[in-house]
Design a protein around this motif. Structure first.
Motif, PDB file in Angstrom:
ATOM      1  N   ILE A 101      28.441  26.836  15.883  1.00 55.24           N
ATOM      2  CA  ILE A 101      28.119  25.870  16.929  1.00 55.24           C
ATOM      3  C   ILE A 101      26.609  25.833  17.101  1.00 55.24           C
ATOM      4  O   ILE A 101      25.971  26.861  17.336  1.00 55.24           O
ATOM      5  N   GLY A 102      26.021  24.653  16.959  1.00 53.43           N
ATOM      6  CA  GLY A 102      24.564  24.529  17.001  1.00 53.43           C
ATOM      7  C   GLY A 102      24.079  23.621  18.113  1.00 53.43           C
ATOM      8  O   GLY A 102      24.869  23.029  18.859  1.00 53.43           O
ATOM      9  N   VAL A 103      22.757  23.522  18.209  1.00 52.79           N
ATOM     10  CA  VAL A 103      22.102  22.638  19.171  1.00 52.79           C
ATOM     11  C   VAL A 103      20.954  21.930  18.460  1.00 52.79           C
ATOM     12  O   VAL A 103      20.041  22.574  17.949  1.00 52.79           O
ATOM     13  N   ILE A 104      21.027  20.612  18.416  1.00 51.13           N
ATOM     14  CA  ILE A 104      19.951  19.808  17.835  1.00 51.13           C
ATOM     15  C   ILE A 104      19.529  18.807  18.886  1.00 51.13           C
ATOM     16  O   ILE A 104      20.333  17.989  19.332  1.00 51.13           O
ATOM     17  N   TRP A 105      18.245  18.873  19.273  1.00 48.26           N
ATOM     18  CA  TRP A 105      17.798  18.182  20.482  1.00 48.26           C
ATOM     19  C   TRP A 105      16.545  17.356  20.201  1.00 48.26           C
ATOM     20  O   TRP A 105      15.661  17.771  19.461  1.00 48.26           O
ATOM     21  N   GLY A 106      16.465  16.183  20.821  1.00 42.26           N
ATOM     22  CA  GLY A 106      15.314  15.307  20.638  1.00 42.26           C
ATOM     23  C   GLY A 106      14.468  15.172  21.887  1.00 42.26           C
ATOM     24  O   GLY A 106      14.984  15.146  23.005  1.00 42.26           O
ATOM     25  N   SER A 107      13.158  15.089  21.692  1.00 42.45           N
ATOM     26  CA  SER A 107      12.228  14.754  22.775  1.00 42.45           C
ATOM     27  C   SER A 107      10.977  14.181  22.127  1.00 42.45           C
ATOM     28  O   SER A 107      10.539  14.654  21.079  1.00 42.45           O
ATOM     29  N   GLY A 108      10.436  13.147  22.747  1.00 38.64           N
ATOM     30  CA  GLY A 108       9.251  12.522  22.168  1.00 38.64           C
ATOM     31  C   GLY A 108       7.971  13.264  22.493  1.00 38.64           C
ATOM     32  O   GLY A 108       7.048  13.340  21.680  1.00 38.64           O
ATOM     33  N   ILE A 109       7.900  13.845  23.705  1.00 40.82           N
ATOM     34  CA  ILE A 109       6.660  14.458  24.175  1.00 40.82           C
ATOM     35  C   ILE A 109       6.865  15.893  24.639  1.00 40.82           C
ATOM     36  O   ILE A 109       5.975  16.731  24.478  1.00 40.82           O
ATOM     37  N   GLY A 110       8.012  16.214  25.200  1.00 39.90           N
ATOM     38  CA  GLY A 110       8.255  17.586  25.622  1.00 39.90           C
ATOM     39  C   GLY A 110       7.613  17.908  26.958  1.00 39.90           C
ATOM     40  O   GLY A 110       7.638  17.096  27.884  1.00 39.90           O
ATOM     41  N   PRO A 137       5.591  28.638  25.975  1.00 38.55           N
ATOM     42  CA  PRO A 137       7.060  28.524  25.904  1.00 38.55           C
ATOM     43  C   PRO A 137       7.652  27.429  26.784  1.00 38.55           C
ATOM     44  O   PRO A 137       8.749  26.956  26.510  1.00 38.55           O
ATOM     45  N   LYS A 138       6.965  27.036  27.857  1.00 40.21           N
ATOM     46  CA  LYS A 138       7.468  25.944  28.702  1.00 40.21           C
ATOM     47  C   LYS A 138       7.210  24.584  28.071  1.00 40.21           C
ATOM     48  O   LYS A 138       7.936  23.632  28.328  1.00 40.21           O
ATOM     49  N   MET A 139       6.167  24.483  27.255  1.00 38.88           N
ATOM     50  CA  MET A 139       5.679  23.188  26.795  1.00 38.88           C
ATOM     51  C   MET A 139       6.300  22.718  25.489  1.00 38.88           C
ATOM     52  O   MET A 139       6.565  21.534  25.304  1.00 38.88           O
ATOM     53  N   ILE A 140       6.519  23.645  24.555  1.00 39.80           N
ATOM     54  CA  ILE A 140       6.884  23.242  23.196  1.00 39.80           C
ATOM     55  C   ILE A 140       8.238  22.532  23.143  1.00 39.80           C
ATOM     56  O   ILE A 140       9.171  22.864  23.871  1.00 39.80           O
ATOM     57  N   LEU A 141       8.316  21.555  22.248  1.00 36.85           N
ATOM     58  CA  LEU A 141       9.499  20.694  22.167  1.00 36.85           C
ATOM     59  C   LEU A 141      10.782  21.448  21.841  1.00 36.85           C
ATOM     60  O   LEU A 141      11.852  21.117  22.361  1.00 36.85           O
ATOM     61  N   ASP A 142      10.684  22.443  20.974  1.00 38.03           N
ATOM     62  CA  ASP A 142      11.899  23.108  20.511  1.00 38.03           C
ATOM     63  C   ASP A 142      12.494  24.063  21.529  1.00 38.03           C
ATOM     64  O   ASP A 142      13.566  24.634  21.296  1.00 38.03           O
ATOM     65  N   ILE A 143      11.815  24.219  22.679  1.00 39.83           N
ATOM     66  CA  ILE A 143      12.304  25.202  23.647  1.00 39.83           C
ATOM     67  C   ILE A 143      13.575  24.732  24.348  1.00 39.83           C
ATOM     68  O   ILE A 143      14.367  25.550  24.815  1.00 39.83           O
ATOM     69  N   ALA A 144      13.817  23.424  24.412  1.00 38.25           N
ATOM     70  CA  ALA A 144      15.047  22.927  25.047  1.00 38.25           C
ATOM     71  C   ALA A 144      16.291  23.394  24.283  1.00 38.25           C
ATOM     72  O   ALA A 144      17.181  24.023  24.878  1.00 38.25           O
ATOM     73  N   PRO A 145      16.414  23.132  22.977  1.00 38.42           N
ATOM     74  CA  PRO A 145      17.585  23.666  22.275  1.00 38.42           C
ATOM     75  C   PRO A 145      17.591  25.185  22.239  1.00 38.42           C
ATOM     76  O   PRO A 145      18.660  25.815  22.203  1.00 38.42           O
ATOM     77  N   GLY A 146      16.389  25.789  22.267  1.00 37.84           N
ATOM     78  CA  GLY A 146      16.332  27.243  22.319  1.00 37.84           C
ATOM     79  C   GLY A 146      16.990  27.783  23.569  1.00 37.84           C
ATOM     80  O   GLY A 146      17.815  28.717  23.523  1.00 37.84           O
ATOM     81  N   HIS A 147      16.660  27.226  24.721  1.00 43.43           N
ATOM     82  CA  HIS A 147      17.260  27.675  25.982  1.00 43.43           C
ATOM     83  C   HIS A 147      18.764  27.414  26.007  1.00 43.43           C
ATOM     84  O   HIS A 147      19.536  28.244  26.527  1.00 43.43           O
ATOM     85  N   ILE A 148      19.188  26.269  25.476  1.00 45.20           N
ATOM     86  CA  ILE A 148      20.624  25.969  25.462  1.00 45.20           C
ATOM     87  C   ILE A 148      21.373  27.000  24.615  1.00 45.20           C
ATOM     88  O   ILE A 148      22.411  27.540  25.029  1.00 45.20           O
ATOM     89  N   SER A 149      20.844  27.312  23.443  1.00 44.54           N
ATOM     90  CA  SER A 149      21.519  28.271  22.560  1.00 44.54           C
ATOM     91  C   SER A 149      21.551  29.666  23.175  1.00 44.54           C
ATOM     92  O   SER A 149      22.556  30.380  23.071  1.00 44.54           O
ATOM     93  N   ILE A 150      20.453  30.059  23.837  1.00 43.63           N
ATOM     94  CA  ILE A 150      20.394  31.376  24.477  1.00 43.63           C
ATOM     95  C   ILE A 150      21.403  31.470  25.621  1.00 43.63           C
ATOM     96  O   ILE A 150      22.122  32.470  25.768  1.00 43.63           O
TER      97      ILE A 150
END
Length: 417
Positions: A101-110, A137-150
């Motif tokens: 089960i994965g998380v792939i997330w989009g954001s234009g600016i983060g 860690p609050k700013m980078i785009l990939d942190i949203a799917p990171g938090h969801i997976s954690i």
């Protein structure tokens, strides 16, 4: 072995016109505008003083207070809509293989708000770099799917897609393909954006991209109207649970629709202006239909990019007429950005939810705020102006086009065994 089928089993939304999916859908079909004077900062010196903000949102209702302070709003939004989607899908992670089960997330600016706050605080100081340890860690785009997976212990594919306003559509396409090819069984996909702040509004104003209809914010987003003068900024999040069909059936999941294809293309024309003849838009829709194994006659509804910009609406309309030919006049077309504003990187996910529910409910959401026909846009096309229309929808196409010339389209179909 052929490609595996992928279905939609859960939805979650946090939008300017509703803080969950039922609220969002009810407002969408009722033609409610989410535009209003900006509450988040002082707009006295700004050209645009309104936007489509998320309303009545307190992150501490959903998240621990201490944890919420460590998260940029775009991540807060992502976690809230994802919680709704997971509950809607009935996912019980204790009894599922979370390695698949994965998380792939989009954001234009983060995390634009985080970046703005930290840089302003530094500029006000004496030059000593006193940055918050959570700044990066609050700013980078990939942190949203990171938090969801954690949060949920999900160890499958985990990354972000960035293609401006096409970001979350690209996330959905990638998610579909990872499941199709057997790399994952379930992927939590979608997108979030939170740019209604001094930097976001000021930056888009500098580009002359935003509407400045400050005297009437509720009607400022006017896709395809002669007097449109730019897009209205929006914010929020949309989450879609994509799942391999047999996996969904084995656990007795409800199925909203099937995702059957995705297309991508580039305008190769200009950093912000679409190709005047809509060549990239035509190509991306062609690619999406080919990937879905459908013809133009199989589509009943297009949720268009339709941002209410002078050039964009014309080029997209040209592309639709060019590709669909005479059948274009049998389609329902609508821009839900007339109500939500433009959620940038989250637009694809939120508009895909609108498309999925249109299929499920047999209702086409309207394009509101139409007052005057544009002589450059064919008035014979059915833009579903001002009022929702009932219609059986066999398949729907959702378009998103981003700065840089990035185009992505996704196709959803009524589910059939």
């Amino acid at each position: 072995m052929g490609l595996r089928r992928v279905v939609v089993t859960g939805l979650g939304a946090l939008t300017p016109i509703g803080n969950n999916v039922p609220e969002f859908w009810n407002a969408l079909t009722a033609g409610v505008s989410g535009a209003a004077p900006i509450q988040g900062f002082n707009t006295e010196k700004f050209k645009t003083k309104f936007a489509c903000e998320v309303k009545n949102f307190n992150p501490e209702v959903f998240l621990d207070r201490k944890e919420a302070r460590k998260l940029d709003p775009f991540v807060q939004y992502a976690l809230v809509s994802t919680d709704e989607a997971i509950k809607d899908a009935g996912l019980d992670f204790e009894n599922l293989d979370t390695n698949r089960i994965g998380v792939i997330w989009g954001s234009g600016i983060g995390g634009l708000k985080t970046f703005l706050d930290e840089v302003v605080n530094f500029a006000k100081g004496d030059g000593t770099p006193r940055y918050n340890p959570f700044f990066i860690p609050k700013m980078i785009l990939d942190i949203a799917p990171g938090h969801i997976s954690i949060k949920y212990g999900l160890r499958g594919p985990n990354f972000s897609t960035v293609s401006a306003c096409a970001s979350s559509t690209n996330a959905l396409i990638d998610s579909m393909n990872y499941i199709r090819t057997g790399y994952a069984d379930v992927i939590i996909s979608g997108g979030s954006e939170a740019i209604i702040n001094e930097a976001g509004i000021g930056g888009f104003n500098a580009m002359h991209a935003l509407s400045t209809r400050n005297d009437d914010p509720a009607t400022a987003s006017r896709p395809f109207d002669k007097d449109r003068d730019g897009f209205v900024a929006g914010e929020g999040s949309g989450t879609i649970i994509l799942e391999e069909l047999e996996h969904a059936k084995a656990r007795g999941a409800k199925i909203y629709a099937e995702i059957v294809g995705g297309g991508m293309s580039a305008d190769a024309n200009h950093i912000t202006a679409p190709h005047p003849e809509g060549l990239g838009a035509r190509l991306v829709m062609t690619n999406a239909l080919r990937d879905a194994g459908l013809t133009v006659e199989d589509i009943d509804y297009i949720n268009v990019h339709g941002t209410s910009t002078p050039l964009g609406d014309i080029s997209e309309t040209k592309a639709i007429v060019d590709l669909f030919g005479e059948y274009a006049y049998k389609l329902n077309i609508s821009s839900t950005k007339s109500m939500t504003g433009h959620l940038l990187g989250a637009a694809g996910a939120v508009e895909s939810i609108a498309s999925i529910l249109a299929i499920k409910e047999g209702i086409v959401p309207p394009t509101i705020n139409h007052f005057t026909d544009d002589p450059q846009i064919d008035p014979a096309l059915n833009f579903t102006f001002n009022q929702a229309q009932k219609r059986e929808i066999r398949a729907a196409l959702s378009n998103t086009f981003g700065f840089g010339g990035h185009n992505a389209s996704v196709v959803f179909k009524k589910f059939e065994e």
